[in-house]
Design a protein around this motif. Structure first.
Motif, PDB file in Angstrom:
ATOM      1  N   MET A   1       0.970  -1.132  -0.049  1.00 29.43           N
ATOM      2  CA  MET A   1      -0.107   0.052  -0.083  1.00 29.43           C
ATOM      3  C   MET A   1       0.838   1.026  -0.057  1.00 29.43           C
ATOM      4  SD  MET A   1      -1.237   0.139   3.788  1.00 29.43           S
ATOM      5  CE  MET A   1      -0.222   0.444   5.191  1.00 29.43           C
ATOM      6  N   ILE A   2       0.274   2.511  -0.499  1.00 26.67           N
ATOM      7  CA  ILE A   2       0.912   3.746  -0.335  1.00 26.67           C
ATOM      8  C   ILE A   2       0.153   4.575   0.608  1.00 26.67           C
ATOM      9  CG2 ILE A   2       2.240   3.587  -2.426  1.00 26.67           C
ATOM     10  CD1 ILE A   2       0.172   5.407  -3.575  1.00 26.67           C
ATOM     11  N   ILE A   3       0.867   5.353   1.340  1.00 28.33           N
ATOM     12  CA  ILE A   3       0.189   6.406   2.307  1.00 28.33           C
ATOM     13  C   ILE A   3       0.401   7.780   1.526  1.00 28.33           C
ATOM     14  CG2 ILE A   3       0.142   7.678   4.443  1.00 28.33           C
ATOM     15  CD1 ILE A   3       1.494   5.006   5.425  1.00 28.33           C
ATOM     16  N   VAL A   4      -0.776   8.414   1.010  1.00 30.42           N
ATOM     17  CA  VAL A   4      -0.656   9.727   0.532  1.00 30.42           C
ATOM     18  C   VAL A   4      -0.677  10.624   1.771  1.00 30.42           C
ATOM     19  CG1 VAL A   4      -1.583  11.486  -0.987  1.00 30.42           C
ATOM     20  CG2 VAL A   4      -1.607   9.113  -1.630  1.00 30.42           C
ATOM     21  N   VAL A   5       0.444  11.584   1.941  1.00 31.34           N
ATOM     22  CA  VAL A   5       0.383  12.341   3.123  1.00 31.34           C
ATOM     23  C   VAL A   5      -0.494  13.774   2.786  1.00 31.34           C
ATOM     24  CG1 VAL A   5       1.996  13.665   4.569  1.00 31.34           C
ATOM     25  CG2 VAL A   5       2.792  11.433   3.708  1.00 31.34           C
ATOM     26  N   LYS A   6      -0.762  14.042   3.691  1.00 34.30           N
ATOM     27  CA  LYS A   6      -1.902  15.398   3.610  1.00 34.30           C
ATOM     28  C   LYS A   6      -0.960  16.671   2.911  1.00 34.30           C
ATOM     29  CE  LYS A   6      -5.476  15.442   6.500  1.00 34.30           C
ATOM     30  NZ  LYS A   6      -5.772  15.277   7.872  1.00 34.30           N
ATOM     31  N   PRO A   7      -1.174  17.361   2.152  1.00 31.88           N
ATOM     32  CA  PRO A   7      -0.320  18.550   1.642  1.00 31.88           C
ATOM     33  C   PRO A   7      -0.159  19.353   2.904  1.00 31.88           C
ATOM     34  CG  PRO A   7      -2.490  18.269   0.302  1.00 31.88           C
ATOM     35  CD  PRO A   7      -2.695  17.303   1.169  1.00 31.88           C
ATOM     36  N   GLY A   8       0.950  20.122   2.829  1.00 28.76           N
ATOM     37  CA  GLY A   8       1.247  20.948   3.927  1.00 28.76           C
ATOM     38  C   GLY A   8       1.521  20.114   5.288  1.00 28.76           C
ATOM     39  N   ALA A   9       1.431  18.825   5.545  1.00 26.72           N
ATOM     40  CA  ALA A   9       1.791  18.036   6.469  1.00 26.72           C
ATOM     41  C   ALA A   9       3.040  18.349   7.241  1.00 26.72           C
ATOM     42  CB  ALA A   9       1.491  16.779   6.426  1.00 26.72           C
ATOM     43  N   ASN A  10       3.627  18.477   8.554  1.00 26.66           N
ATOM     44  CA  ASN A  10       4.849  18.917   8.933  1.00 26.66           C
ATOM     45  C   ASN A  10       5.575  17.877   9.388  1.00 26.66           C
ATOM     46  OD1 ASN A  10       4.158  18.050  11.541  1.00 26.66           O
ATOM     47  ND2 ASN A  10       3.374  20.268  12.065  1.00 26.66           N
ATOM     48  N   ASP A  11       7.055  18.074   9.514  1.00 30.58           N
ATOM     49  CA  ASP A  11       8.007  17.031   9.886  1.00 30.58           C
ATOM     50  C   ASP A  11       7.362  16.036  11.024  1.00 30.58           C
ATOM     51  OD1 ASP A  11       9.507  17.802   7.904  1.00 30.58           O
ATOM     52  OD2 ASP A  11      11.279  18.416   9.042  1.00 30.58           O
ATOM     53  N   THR A  12       6.821  16.584  11.980  1.00 32.26           N
ATOM     54  CA  THR A  12       6.487  15.695  13.226  1.00 32.26           C
ATOM     55  C   THR A  12       5.226  14.823  12.778  1.00 32.26           C
ATOM     56  OG1 THR A  12       6.812  17.765  14.285  1.00 32.26           O
ATOM     57  CG2 THR A  12       5.449  15.977  15.283  1.00 32.26           C
ATOM     58  N   GLN A  13       4.412  15.148  11.689  1.00 30.97           N
ATOM     59  CA  GLN A  13       3.099  14.581  11.410  1.00 30.97           C
ATOM     60  C   GLN A  13       3.736  13.251  10.492  1.00 30.97           C
ATOM     61  OE1 GLN A  13       1.180  18.242   9.759  1.00 30.97           O
ATOM     62  NE2 GLN A  13      -0.571  17.128  10.734  1.00 30.97           N
ATOM     63  N   VAL A  14       4.797  13.703   9.588  1.00 30.51           N
ATOM     64  CA  VAL A  14       5.159  12.698   8.601  1.00 30.51           C
ATOM     65  C   VAL A  14       6.108  11.630   9.497  1.00 30.51           C
ATOM     66  CG1 VAL A  14       6.911  12.042   6.709  1.00 30.51           C
ATOM     67  CG2 VAL A  14       5.675  14.441   6.706  1.00 30.51           C
ATOM     68  N   HIS A  15       6.751  11.853  10.498  1.00 36.25           N
ATOM     69  CA  HIS A  15       7.538  11.332  11.380  1.00 36.25           C
ATOM     70  C   HIS A  15       6.681  10.303  12.197  1.00 36.25           C
ATOM     71  CE1 HIS A  15      11.216  13.408  10.606  1.00 36.25           C
ATOM     72  NE2 HIS A  15      11.958  12.293  10.179  1.00 36.25           N
ATOM     73  N   GLU A  16       5.371  10.617  12.585  1.00 37.40           N
ATOM     74  CA  GLU A  16       4.244   9.966  13.267  1.00 37.40           C
ATOM     75  C   GLU A  16       3.990   8.686  12.527  1.00 37.40           C
ATOM     76  OE1 GLU A  16       1.563  12.620  16.142  1.00 37.40           O
ATOM     77  OE2 GLU A  16       0.895  12.211  14.283  1.00 37.40           O
ATOM     78  N   ILE A  17       3.798   8.987  11.222  1.00 34.01           N
ATOM     79  CA  ILE A  17       3.423   7.771  10.346  1.00 34.01           C
ATOM     80  C   ILE A  17       4.515   6.866  10.079  1.00 34.01           C
ATOM     81  CG2 ILE A  17       2.741   7.485   7.992  1.00 34.01           C
ATOM     82  CD1 ILE A  17       1.841  10.188   7.749  1.00 34.01           C
TER      83      ILE A  17
END
Ligand code: PEP
Ligand code: MN
Length: 342
Positions: A1-17
């Protein structure tokens, strides 16, 4: 699967994933496109607690990928891949022209080709140092010395070097001399070699196996990508069919089919498909018309006396004519043709 990250998500949100994935022993492959960050997820997804990703604030959507290849699939990078090898862009608007002899035979031979190719917009010098020959009694290539010759000549003309590696044991040595590793048709499913090239991080041109389906070929690309090397070109070089008029049958359909299935750049090798010099130019033109991102063509100063693939190699003069026709075709398909290196 792929996860499409929300536009404008910050580093913390990406690292959480990524943290959730790694805690569940899943591998996250991050692709940063112009508009979207996409995370390819590799591993056993059944480990994830249902809903554990969906609740994260950085997740826009989760898309399952049904194909056995994930990172090579178009969904991983919808906008397509282009990358630079030194100053040459692969997969951009400008076509990539690669040319040189089938096998490196001597410095004089490579020099005689390269000196003429630079004026024709060629940016990548090809030449086989390790030759995968059908017969053990045929010329096997100059091996290490061949790589050194390619590098010396390429450096005199500001060219890149592409050359085939047939064993993972040769990658480290070869990395001192080449810019792009070629994986040949006969090794297209040599999975140890593919993984080793993946680990090396060296840009790679992956030829299609002689009897490989397009999906199997993308599986081969996935082996390389799953080790973190995304700098891959797919190279259609003909497949084995019942037809004997040509050496292989160039699968032109593979070009548009691949464009739909993968984001990776596509190179066509009309020389090995044709097996005969007189068919190389029409196949080259067809490849560009179909959407290929570049060509790799065999050129020898004296094809009749070549130590391998004598029937299909072009003279430098014939190559110059082909280049002119490709330039005209490039205009029609709204691509640009490379300016000769100064
Ligand atoms: C080559 O490019 O030198 C070669 C051997 O090609 P293929 O692996 O496509 O037969
Ligand atoms: Mn050849």
């Amino acid at each position: 699967m792929i996860i499409v990250v929300k536009p404008g998500a910050n580093d913390t949100q990406v690292h959480e994933i990524i943290d959730v994935l790694e805690k569940n022993e899943l591998k996250a492959h991050v692709s940063e496109g112009a508009e979207r960050l996409i995370i390819g997820v590799i591993g056993d997804k059944s480990r994830l607690t249902p809903g554990s990703l969906e609740v994260l604030s950085g997740v826009e959507k989760i898309v399952p990928i049904m194909e056995s290849y994930k990172l090579a699939s178009r969904q991983f990078r919808p906008e397509g891949t282009s990358f630079n090898v030194k100053d040459v862009t692969i997969g951009g608007k400008e076509l990539v022209m690669m040319a040189g002899p089938c096998a490196v035979e001597s410095e004089e031979q490579v020099e005689a080709v390269a000196s003429k190719m630079v004026a024709c917009g060629v940016k990548v010098l090809r030449g086989g140092a390790y030759k995968p020959r059908t017969s053990p009694y045929a010329f096997q290539g100059l091996e290490k010395e061949g790589l050194k010759i390619l590098r010396r000549v390429a450096d005199r003309y500001g060219l890149l070097v592409v050359s085939e590696i047939t064993s993972e044991n040769d990658i480290e040595y070869a990395s001192n001399y080449l810019d792009i590793i070629q994986i040949g048709a006969r090794n297209a499913q040599n999975f140890r070699l593919l993984s080793a090239v993946g680990k090396s991080g060296i840009p790679c041109m992956l030829k299609r196996g002689i009897a490989e389906t397009i999906d199997e070929w993308l599986g081969s690309a996935e082996y390389i990508m799953s080790e973190g090397n995304y700098h891959i070109m797919m190279c259609e070089r003909g497949i084995r069919t019942f037809e004997t008029a040509t050496r292989s049958t160039l699968d032109i359909s593979a070009v548009p089919v691949l464009k739909g299935k993968t984001h990776l750049p596509i190179i066509v090798d009309p020389s090995h498909a044709a097996g005969k010099a007189q068919y190389v130019e029409p196949l080259a033109l067809a490849a560009i018309a179909a959407g290929a991102d570049g060509l790799i063509i065999e050129v020898h100063p004296d094809p009749k006396h070549a130590l391998s693939d004598a029937a299909q190699q072009l003279t430098p003069e014939a190559y110059a004519e082909l280049a002119q026709r490709v330039k005209e075709m490039a205009v029609i398909v709204k691509r640009s043709y490379p300016q000769p290196v100064a």
